[in-house]
Design an enzyme around this catalytic site. Sequence first.
Site, short mmCIF file in Angstrom:
data_model
loop_
_atom_site.label_atom_id
_atom_site.label_comp_id
_atom_site.label_asym_id
_atom_site.label_seq_id
_atom_site.Cartn_x
_atom_site.Cartn_y
_atom_site.Cartn_z
N ILE A 1 0.82 -1.22 0.00
CA ILE A 1 0.00 0.00 0.00
C ILE A 1 0.86 1.28 0.00
O ILE A 1 0.40 2.34 -0.42
CB ILE A 1 -0.99 -0.04 1.19
N GLU B 1 6.75 -4.77 10.62
CA GLU B 1 5.55 -4.21 11.26
C GLU B 1 4.42 -5.22 11.33
O GLU B 1 3.59 -5.17 12.24
CB GLU B 1 5.07 -2.99 10.47
N HIS C 1 6.32 -12.35 5.29
CA HIS C 1 6.06 -11.87 3.94
C HIS C 1 7.37 -11.49 3.28
O HIS C 1 8.30 -11.01 3.93
CB HIS C 1 5.10 -10.68 3.93
#
Length: 113
Positions: A32, A97, A102
Amino acid sequence: MAERTLFHRIRDKEIPATIVYEDDEVLAFKDIHPKAPTHLLFIAKKDSDFVPSIDDLTEQTAHVPGLLIRKAQAFAKAHGITGYQLKFHVGRDGGQEVFYLHLHFLSGQALNE
Ligand code: AMP
């Protein structure tokens, strides 16, 4: 059971994301806050493959980083991306975070969709 993270909710389509690749094992979606023209995140989908971070890998989940790397490689080939960076942020001190393992996929080459 481990706490459900933001990426569980993206995986389960409870939160929208721009998904660029999905199969039975892996989901890839756009970051994002992209740090490159192409910035994707690859996650493993199966609950049995869930691990919060590289720091938490066990014998049962040791294959997961390789799985994500292999899928990222295939994705790059399929999209004609010839140069890219693959990164794992490990732990809060490593900039992590979201505690759902990932793989960051970054490329200066834009994604041809
Ligand atoms: P990390 O710092 O390795 O945990 O990376 C987490 C990444 O998730 C960051 O690069 C964020 O920009 C990205 N991110 C956070 N929320 C979302 C979201 N809703 N959809 C896509 N990417 C997100």
